[in-house]
Design an enzyme around this catalytic site. Sequence first.
Site, mmCIF file in Angstrom:
data_model
loop_
_atom_site.group_PDB
_atom_site.id
_atom_site.type_symbol
_atom_site.label_atom_id
_atom_site.label_comp_id
_atom_site.label_asym_id
_atom_site.label_seq_id
_atom_site.Cartn_x
_atom_site.Cartn_y
_atom_site.Cartn_z
ATOM 1 N N SER A 136 -19.949 -5.917 21.731
ATOM 2 C CA SER A 136 -19.401 -6.469 20.487
ATOM 3 C C SER A 136 -18.835 -5.360 19.618
ATOM 4 O O SER A 136 -19.343 -4.230 19.619
ATOM 5 C CB SER A 136 -20.538 -7.167 19.737
ATOM 6 O OG SER A 136 -20.134 -7.484 18.427
ATOM 7 N N TYR A 160 -29.060 -6.643 15.597
ATOM 8 C CA TYR A 160 -28.215 -7.193 16.665
ATOM 9 C C TYR A 160 -27.317 -6.092 17.231
ATOM 10 O O TYR A 160 -27.213 -5.895 18.451
ATOM 11 C CB TYR A 160 -27.380 -8.357 16.111
ATOM 12 C CG TYR A 160 -26.266 -8.807 17.019
ATOM 13 C CD1 TYR A 160 -26.537 -9.344 18.273
ATOM 14 C CD2 TYR A 160 -24.921 -8.695 16.626
ATOM 15 C CE1 TYR A 160 -25.501 -9.753 19.117
ATOM 16 C CE2 TYR A 160 -23.895 -9.099 17.451
ATOM 17 C CZ TYR A 160 -24.185 -9.629 18.695
ATOM 18 O OH TYR A 160 -23.168 -10.024 19.527
ATOM 19 N N LYS A 164 -27.075 -4.320 21.125
ATOM 20 C CA LYS A 164 -25.879 -4.194 21.978
ATOM 21 C C LYS A 164 -25.633 -2.718 22.327
ATOM 22 O O LYS A 164 -25.297 -2.385 23.463
ATOM 23 C CB LYS A 164 -24.650 -4.769 21.269
ATOM 24 C CG LYS A 164 -24.666 -6.298 21.162
ATOM 25 C CD LYS A 164 -24.504 -6.950 22.516
ATOM 26 C CE LYS A 164 -24.575 -8.457 22.452
ATOM 27 N NZ LYS A 164 -24.642 -9.105 23.753
#
Length: 353
Positions: A136, A160, A164
């Site tokens: 992302s 988050y 990643k």
Amino acid sequence: MGRRVLITGGAGFIGSHTCLVLLEAGYDLLVLDNFSNSSPEALTRVAAISSVSLNSTRLQIEHGDIRNPHTLDQLFSDAAANDRPFDAVIHFAGLKAVGESFQKPLLYWDVNVSGSRTLLAAMEAHACCTLVFSSSATVYGFPKDVPIPESAPIQPINPYGFSKAAVEQMLADLNASAPNTWRIACLRYFNPVGAHPSGQIGEDPLGFPNNLFPFVSQVAVGRRDQLQVFGSDWPTHDGTGVRDYIHVMDLADGHKAALDSLLKEGPQHLICNLGSGAGKSVLDVVNAYAAASGQNIPYALVDRRPGDAAITIADPTRAANTLSWRTKRTLSDICRDGWTWQQANPMGYRESA
Ligand code: NAD
Ligand code: UFG
């Protein structure tokens, strides 16, 4: 028989659209999903649109969790025993809500990081070494320069994003441990939005939408009264936040391009932005959606949302050069297709699931 691909999280928003593109390209798929954020109905519709039978050799579904090593071992062992080993894995399964990741960090490390580690261990054990991973743009945090090249510093600003970045590091370490073995594409998506033009599949967030596009869609269809625009004093052309919105079908095509390239070109570790290279503001989106839908989109200008950047835009040069992939669809296409899906499914998949 076609090449066979294991798709984790294939019932989700991006996974379901990618399944459609891959089925149309002749790939055979097995989707592993625990349906924690999706509905099996999405795959029923994928099968219908592409005229394949569910649970035929073209499209199989396994209800299971990427964190379960026994599930994964069984899938790879069965595939080998039936002489249909997986040629590759596309790994979409994961959790993606930034706000929730602050409240439940261990869950995010468990699903996104431990889940990916469990998957990679099964791939290594069964000598399946071709992987497309959903990363992302969130790994860039607050970017210093835009458009953002892949060489920009990795500096996540939420759990988050750290999850990643951790998987990206795990993939780099794995690749370094066995050079000339792994074929890895780490795709950093910018803002995926829109829907398949049929209106049969699309984004179906559970509960209150966190992201702009589903919120605007729900205002247009009358499920929400008005949009809150987070900040009107950003240093942008109209004061509202600017993002690189990418049609989910362009993103799906990007996965096919990455998969084709890995299978053709051999061992490599590719890290690639998937974005359009063009920025649109919140008000640009509101106006385009109003034009596409013919609906009024009431909004209120409110304070900035903590943790937001002013502008994020991809530098899409590497994807163009290495994958011969670039976005084809416009913001107006995105809004038209998103509206077709929203109108046909005002409550998402739930009415027919
Ligand atoms: P989604 O939630 O619609 O899809 C994820 C799928 O994974 C769902 O079907 C869910 O049920 C499944 N899943 C979750 N945990 C699982 C588990 N433990 N085992 C098996 N299946 C599990 O999300 P999406 O928008 O399609 O995103 C797909 C991937 O792309 C995610 O990894 C996400 O982090 C990443 N990504 C998404 C965006 C975005 O804005 N949508 C942006 C950048 C990256
Ligand atoms: N926005 C509003 N009102 C809303 C929701 C959003 O004004 O109700 C604004 C935001 O402030 C931002 C823009 O709309 O300026 C886009 O916000 P989104 O929440 O749709 O998307 P983000 O760029 O904040 O983040 C999303 C995902 C991240 C991912 C990132 C890049 O949530 O996980 O895209 O892929 F990392």
